[in-house]
Write a protein that holds these residues in place. Structure first.
Motif, PDB file in Angstrom:
ATOM      1  N   TRP A   9       0.840  -1.212   0.000  1.00  0.00           N
ATOM      2  CA  TRP A   9       0.000   0.000   0.000  1.00  0.00           C
ATOM      3  C   TRP A   9       0.870   1.256   0.000  1.00  0.00           C
ATOM      4  O   TRP A   9       0.512   2.267  -0.586  1.00  0.00           O
ATOM      5  N   VAL A  10       2.019   1.177   0.667  1.00  0.00           N
ATOM      6  CA  VAL A  10       2.961   2.310   0.656  1.00  0.00           C
ATOM      7  C   VAL A  10       3.448   2.544  -0.770  1.00  0.00           C
ATOM      8  O   VAL A  10       3.505   3.682  -1.244  1.00  0.00           O
ATOM      9  N   GLY A  11       3.773   1.473  -1.467  1.00  0.00           N
ATOM     10  CA  GLY A  11       4.207   1.585  -2.861  1.00  0.00           C
ATOM     11  C   GLY A  11       3.120   2.146  -3.764  1.00  0.00           C
ATOM     12  O   GLY A  11       3.380   2.983  -4.622  1.00  0.00           O
ATOM     13  N   TYR A  12       1.873   1.688  -3.554  1.00  0.00           N
ATOM     14  CA  TYR A  12       0.749   2.211  -4.339  1.00  0.00           C
ATOM     15  C   TYR A  12       0.531   3.693  -4.059  1.00  0.00           C
ATOM     16  O   TYR A  12       0.317   4.492  -4.974  1.00  0.00           O
ATOM     17  N   LEU A  13       0.585   4.072  -2.776  1.00  0.00           N
ATOM     18  CA  LEU A  13       0.405   5.483  -2.412  1.00  0.00           C
ATOM     19  C   LEU A  13       1.515   6.336  -3.017  1.00  0.00           C
ATOM     20  O   LEU A  13       1.254   7.421  -3.543  1.00  0.00           O
ATOM     21  N   ALA A  14       2.739   5.842  -2.971  1.00  0.00           N
ATOM     22  CA  ALA A  14       3.864   6.570  -3.566  1.00  0.00           C
ATOM     23  C   ALA A  14       3.628   6.771  -5.062  1.00  0.00           C
ATOM     24  O   ALA A  14       3.815   7.878  -5.582  1.00  0.00           O
ATOM     25  N   SER A  15       3.182   5.728  -5.738  1.00  0.00           N
ATOM     26  CA  SER A  15       2.912   5.829  -7.178  1.00  0.00           C
ATOM     27  C   SER A  15       1.816   6.837  -7.476  1.00  0.00           C
ATOM     28  O   SER A  15       1.932   7.645  -8.409  1.00  0.00           O
ATOM     29  N   ILE A  16       0.761   6.796  -6.680  1.00  0.00           N
ATOM     30  CA  ILE A  16      -0.349   7.737  -6.867  1.00  0.00           C
ATOM     31  C   ILE A  16       0.120   9.173  -6.684  1.00  0.00           C
ATOM     32  O   ILE A  16      -0.230  10.064  -7.467  1.00  0.00           O
ATOM     33  N   LEU A  17       0.928   9.421  -5.652  1.00  0.00           N
ATOM     34  CA  LEU A  17       1.426  10.781  -5.413  1.00  0.00           C
ATOM     35  C   LEU A  17       2.325  11.259  -6.549  1.00  0.00           C
ATOM     36  O   LEU A  17       2.258  12.428  -6.941  1.00  0.00           O
ATOM     37  N   ILE A  18       3.146  10.367  -7.088  1.00  0.00           N
ATOM     38  CA  ILE A  18       4.007  10.746  -8.211  1.00  0.00           C
ATOM     39  C   ILE A  18       3.147  11.139  -9.409  1.00  0.00           C
ATOM     40  O   ILE A  18       3.387  12.163 -10.058  1.00  0.00           O
ATOM     41  N   ILE A  20      -0.024  12.153  -9.382  1.00  0.00           N
ATOM     42  CA  ILE A  20      -0.727  13.400  -9.054  1.00  0.00           C
ATOM     43  C   ILE A  20       0.207  14.597  -9.205  1.00  0.00           C
ATOM     44  O   ILE A  20      -0.189  15.645  -9.723  1.00  0.00           O
ATOM     45  N   SER A  21       1.455  14.437  -8.781  1.00  0.00           N
ATOM     46  CA  SER A  21       2.398  15.567  -8.876  1.00  0.00           C
ATOM     47  C   SER A  21       2.574  16.022 -10.318  1.00  0.00           C
ATOM     48  O   SER A  21       2.775  17.203 -10.577  1.00  0.00           O
ATOM     49  N   LEU A  22       2.487  15.097 -11.245  1.00  0.00           N
ATOM     50  CA  LEU A  22       2.686  15.446 -12.650  1.00  0.00           C
ATOM     51  C   LEU A  22       1.498  16.170 -13.259  1.00  0.00           C
ATOM     52  O   LEU A  22       1.590  16.670 -14.385  1.00  0.00           O
ATOM     53  N   ARG A  31       6.826  19.775  -7.159  1.00  0.00           N
ATOM     54  CA  ARG A  31       8.038  19.291  -6.491  1.00  0.00           C
ATOM     55  C   ARG A  31       7.761  18.832  -5.059  1.00  0.00           C
ATOM     56  O   ARG A  31       8.364  17.858  -4.600  1.00  0.00           O
ATOM     57  N   ILE A  32       6.854  19.498  -4.356  1.00  0.00           N
ATOM     58  CA  ILE A  32       6.540  19.093  -2.983  1.00  0.00           C
ATOM     59  C   ILE A  32       5.828  17.745  -2.976  1.00  0.00           C
ATOM     60  O   ILE A  32       6.209  16.833  -2.227  1.00  0.00           O
ATOM     61  N   ILE A  33       4.809  17.590  -3.794  1.00  0.00           N
ATOM     62  CA  ILE A  33       4.067  16.330  -3.830  1.00  0.00           C
ATOM     63  C   ILE A  33       4.957  15.207  -4.357  1.00  0.00           C
ATOM     64  O   ILE A  33       4.938  14.085  -3.845  1.00  0.00           O
ATOM     65  N   ASN A  34       5.778  15.517  -5.356  1.00  0.00           N
ATOM     66  CA  ASN A  34       6.707  14.530  -5.882  1.00  0.00           C
ATOM     67  C   ASN A  34       7.704  14.093  -4.816  1.00  0.00           C
ATOM     68  O   ASN A  34       8.036  12.914  -4.712  1.00  0.00           O
ATOM     69  N   THR A  35       8.169  15.028  -4.009  1.00  0.00           N
ATOM     70  CA  THR A  35       9.105  14.708  -2.931  1.00  0.00           C
ATOM     71  C   THR A  35       8.470  13.778  -1.913  1.00  0.00           C
ATOM     72  O   THR A  35       9.113  12.823  -1.444  1.00  0.00           O
ATOM     73  N   ILE A  36       7.217  14.017  -1.560  1.00  0.00           N
ATOM     74  CA  ILE A  36       6.519  13.136  -0.613  1.00  0.00           C
ATOM     75  C   ILE A  36       6.397  11.728  -1.205  1.00  0.00           C
ATOM     76  O   ILE A  36       6.652  10.731  -0.515  1.00  0.00           O
ATOM     77  N   GLY A  37       6.027  11.648  -2.488  1.00  0.00           N
ATOM     78  CA  GLY A  37       5.963  10.354  -3.150  1.00  0.00           C
ATOM     79  C   GLY A  37       7.313   9.653  -3.162  1.00  0.00           C
ATOM     80  O   GLY A  37       7.412   8.449  -2.920  1.00  0.00           O
ATOM     81  N   CYS A  38       8.362  10.415  -3.423  1.00  0.00           N
ATOM     82  CA  CYS A  38       9.711   9.846  -3.435  1.00  0.00           C
ATOM     83  C   CYS A  38      10.132   9.356  -2.050  1.00  0.00           C
ATOM     84  O   CYS A  38      10.777   8.309  -1.931  1.00  0.00           O
ATOM     85  N   LEU A  39       9.767  10.109  -1.019  1.00  0.00           N
ATOM     86  CA  LEU A  39      10.068   9.669   0.348  1.00  0.00           C
ATOM     87  C   LEU A  39       9.414   8.319   0.635  1.00  0.00           C
ATOM     88  O   LEU A  39      10.035   7.423   1.220  1.00  0.00           O
ATOM     89  N   LEU A  40       8.166   8.187   0.206  1.00  0.00           N
ATOM     90  CA  LEU A  40       7.478   6.906   0.392  1.00  0.00           C
ATOM     91  C   LEU A  40       8.167   5.800  -0.407  1.00  0.00           C
ATOM     92  O   LEU A  40       8.291   4.662   0.076  1.00  0.00           O
ATOM     93  N   PHE A  41       8.631   6.122  -1.613  1.00  0.00           N
ATOM     94  CA  PHE A  41       9.342   5.121  -2.409  1.00  0.00           C
ATOM     95  C   PHE A  41      10.682   4.738  -1.778  1.00  0.00           C
ATOM     96  O   PHE A  41      11.103   3.583  -1.876  1.00  0.00           O
ATOM     97  N   VAL A  42      11.357   5.681  -1.146  1.00  0.00           N
ATOM     98  CA  VAL A  42      12.606   5.351  -0.446  1.00  0.00           C
ATOM     99  C   VAL A  42      12.300   4.374   0.686  1.00  0.00           C
ATOM    100  O   VAL A  42      12.971   3.339   0.842  1.00  0.00           O
ATOM    101  N   PHE A  43      11.280   4.676   1.467  1.00  0.00           N
ATOM    102  CA  PHE A  43      10.859   3.794   2.559  1.00  0.00           C
ATOM    103  C   PHE A  43      10.490   2.417   2.009  1.00  0.00           C
ATOM    104  O   PHE A  43      10.969   1.387   2.492  1.00  0.00           O
ATOM    105  N   TYR A  44       9.661   2.404   0.980  1.00  0.00           N
ATOM    106  CA  TYR A  44       9.231   1.158   0.350  1.00  0.00           C
ATOM    107  C   TYR A  44      10.424   0.359  -0.178  1.00  0.00           C
ATOM    108  O   TYR A  44      10.552  -0.841   0.073  1.00  0.00           O
TER     109      TYR A  44
END
Length: 75
Positions: A9-18, A20-22, A31-44
């Motif tokens: 679910w973390v991976g799915y949320l990260a993908s969705i945020l990426i 949405i950022s676009l 850049r802010i929303i993309n950064t949050i998505g990237c943070l989740l992808f780092v964690f994932y």
């Protein structure tokens, strides 16, 4: 039944945020929303031991932070 591992679910949320950022018209919001998505992808990536995913997204975070800083400095 359909069951998904909680870390997925973390991976799915990260993908969705990426994605949405676009759709953002504001580069700062993008850049802010993309950064949050990237943070989740780092964690994932760290949890599932997909280190290339974690490393690439960590680099994108640094790039986003640099450009956010430049944008705020120029105002």
């Amino acid at each position: 039944m359909f069951s998904v591992n909680p870390i997925e679910w973390v991976g799915y949320l990260a993908s969705i945020l990426i994605v949405i950022s676009l759709t953002m018209t504001s580069i700062v919001k993008l850049r802010i929303i993309n950064t949050i998505g990237c943070l989740l992808f780092v964690f994932y990536g760290m949890i599932v031991k997909a280190y290339p995913v974690a490393i690439a997204n960590a680099a994108i975070i640094l790039i986003n932070l640099y450009y956010i800083y430049k944008l705020n400095k120029s105002k």
